[in-house]
Motif scaffolding. Structure first.
Motif, PDB file in Angstrom:
ATOM      1  N   THR A 124       0.825  -1.211   0.000  1.00 16.86           N
ATOM      2  CA  THR A 124       0.000   0.000   0.000  1.00 16.86           C
ATOM      3  C   THR A 124       0.863   1.266   0.000  1.00 16.86           C
ATOM      4  O   THR A 124       0.434   2.311  -0.484  1.00 16.86           O
ATOM      5  CB  THR A 124      -0.927   0.017   1.221  1.00 16.86           C
ATOM      6  N   ASP A 125       2.077   1.161   0.551  1.00 14.19           N
ATOM      7  CA  ASP A 125       3.017   2.283   0.552  1.00 14.19           C
ATOM      8  C   ASP A 125       4.410   1.735   0.857  1.00 14.19           C
ATOM      9  O   ASP A 125       4.597   0.526   1.035  1.00 14.19           O
ATOM     10  CB  ASP A 125       2.601   3.372   1.556  1.00 14.19           C
ATOM     11  N   GLU A 167      13.423   2.551   0.018  1.00 12.62           N
ATOM     12  CA  GLU A 167      12.330   3.481  -0.275  1.00 12.62           C
ATOM     13  C   GLU A 167      12.547   4.178  -1.616  1.00 12.62           C
ATOM     14  O   GLU A 167      11.575   4.436  -2.347  1.00 12.62           O
ATOM     15  CB  GLU A 167      12.202   4.498   0.851  1.00 12.62           C
ATOM     16  N   HIS A 171       9.807   3.966  -4.634  1.00  6.24           N
ATOM     17  CA  HIS A 171       9.192   5.135  -5.286  1.00  6.24           C
ATOM     18  C   HIS A 171       9.500   5.177  -6.777  1.00  6.24           C
ATOM     19  O   HIS A 171       8.695   5.693  -7.561  1.00  6.24           O
ATOM     20  CB  HIS A 171       9.629   6.423  -4.583  1.00  6.24           C
ATOM     21  N   LEU A 174       6.939   2.940  -8.176  1.00  7.51           N
ATOM     22  CA  LEU A 174       5.633   3.616  -8.141  1.00  7.51           C
ATOM     23  C   LEU A 174       5.520   4.627  -9.272  1.00  7.51           C
ATOM     24  O   LEU A 174       4.468   4.723  -9.928  1.00  7.51           O
ATOM     25  CB  LEU A 174       5.452   4.298  -6.779  1.00  7.51           C
ATOM     26  N   ASN A 180      -0.478   3.067 -10.501  1.00  6.24           N
ATOM     27  CA  ASN A 180      -0.106   3.516  -9.155  1.00  6.24           C
ATOM     28  C   ASN A 180      -0.062   2.401  -8.125  1.00  6.24           C
ATOM     29  O   ASN A 180      -0.487   2.580  -6.980  1.00  6.24           O
ATOM     30  CB  ASN A 180      -1.069   4.623  -8.677  1.00  6.24           C
TER      31      ASN A 180
END
Length: 398
Positions: A124-125, A167, A171, A174, A180
């Motif tokens: 989700t993130d 991270e 990203h 993403l 997305n």
């Protein structure tokens, strides 16, 4: 005269447009780039946003098409499915097209259908992805966009990676995702392959197995392919069986298939299945050269609801393609370009022009050229292609 709509008209689609025209089919080609090379080959060129479902549906109705293809790319597969649904054409439905392009939906279909594929979880993130990496994955993992192609946004994350680096790679995935979403998947360590197939009335027909050469970690950009495979018969059989299981799990009925797989510890794992012809000249050139089967003509006939010819109709030879990946910098010159004129060179191209920047290779868009060679044996084809890549030097400056 049958009418075929081809979504996209770039260099990878141009051979499909030309082949359809040679088959006596009226070709409507659509692309957002007015300079797209394939538009000049079509009977009718349409410059428009091929990602617009409503816009392309209007074009399809106006032109009264009998079938459509979106070869060697996936950017508008939902559009293809929507038009097939609305006009009752032979091909993927919109629901199937989405399942065959969104890698999370694909993995879920594989799981439910019992097709072999890596453990894969939707993050989700970045925090969620980090937790999955440490709590759910036993070894290294892969971060990838839920929807994209050409190795865009894919990277390996290894045990011991710093969180800030993890991270950053999350990203990047993403940003490259067309819907997305980001998956974190079990890393499968082993040789890579693709399996090329045609599905006609729900029955898969395997045409060729392709061995792949990649950059390896962290980005796994494809640097070359050869057909036929040099791997033993039992390995090839596992690749065929896995591909057929994946095709059935996705519910594919009438389409070309490009299945990407790895072998680890004797087990085949499906990385993904494209319900379309593969790029990198695999479907348009390599399959025909190595098997004598015209995969492009077969895919065109399937799209038009006509029986495809899935037996050899031409000569067969070993074939290998290799890609140029020079040092990053400004393109200045080529050394030993005469190597590209060897009699066994089937085709070649250098992509940058003098003065253009050559980027570090992080996706297939960053490669700088290719050469395709043929030979009596696949080992000889590989040696010839590797020699050309080694000796034909693309020079760059800082």
């Amino acid at each position: 005269m049958k009418k075929l709509l081809v979504l996209a008209a770039g260099p990878l689609q141009a051979p499909v447009i030309k082949r359809a025209h040679d088959m006596g089919i009226y070709v409507v080609a659509a692309d957002g780039n007015p300079e797209a090379v394939g538009l000049k080959l079509a009977d009718k060129a349409v410059v428009t946003d091929i990602r617009s479902e409503e816009g392309m549906l209007e074009v399809a109705r106006r032109e009264q098409i009998n079938g459509m293809l979106h070869p060697c790319t996936e950017v508008a597969m939902n559009v293809l499915g929507r038009i097939n649904d609305e006009l009752h054409l032979n091909g993927l439905s919109r629901a199937t097209a989405l399942r065959a392009t969104n890698k999370h939906l694909m993995r879920e279909a594989f799981r439910k259908g019992g097709a072999p594929s890596p453990l894969s979880l939707l993050a989700t993130d970045a925090d969620h992805a980090w937790c999955i990496f440490h709590d759910e994955m036993e070894g290294d993992a892969i971060l990838k966009p839920t929807r994209n192609s050409g190795s865009r946004g894919i990277s390996k994350v290894e045990r011991g990676i710093e969180r800030h680096q993890f991270e950053r790679q999350y990203h990047w995935a993403l940003r490259e995702s067309r819907d997305n979403g980001v998956l974190i998947e079990q890393f499968i360590d082993g040789p890579e392959f693709s399996v090329e197939a045609i599905v006609w009335k729900g029955e898969p027909h395997i045409l060729a197995i392709t061995d792949k050469k990649t950059t390896g970690a962290p980005f796994f950009v494809e640097l070359g392919h050869n057909q036929p495979s040099v791997f033993p018969g039992d390995v090839q059989q596992k690749l065929r069986e896995a591909t057929i299981a994946g095709i059935k799990a996705l519910g594919l009925q009438n389409c070309a298939v490009h299945s990407e797989l790895k072998i680890q510890d004797g087990q085949a794992y499906i990385m993904e299945i494209g319900a379309r012809m593969g790029g990198d000249f695999i479907a348009t050139d390599l399959v025909r050269l190595s098997t004598g089967i015209d995969m492009v003509a077969a895919a065109i006939n399937v799209a038009l609801g006509q029986q495809p010819v899935l037996e050899p109709t031409g000569p067969q030879s070993a074939v290998c393609i290799r890609y140029f990946t020079p040092q990053p910098g400004r393109f200045t010159a080529i050394e030993n370009a005469e190597m590209l004129e060897k009699p066994y060179v089937y085709a070649s191209a250098i992509y940058p022009t003098k003065g253009e920047m050559v980027r570090p290779v992080r996706s297939s868009l960053d490669r700088s050229g290719h050469v395709i060679v043929t030979a009596e044996t696949v080992q000889m084809a590989i040696e010839r292609a590797d020699e050309i890549i080694e000796k034909t030097r693309i020079l760059t400056s800082k």
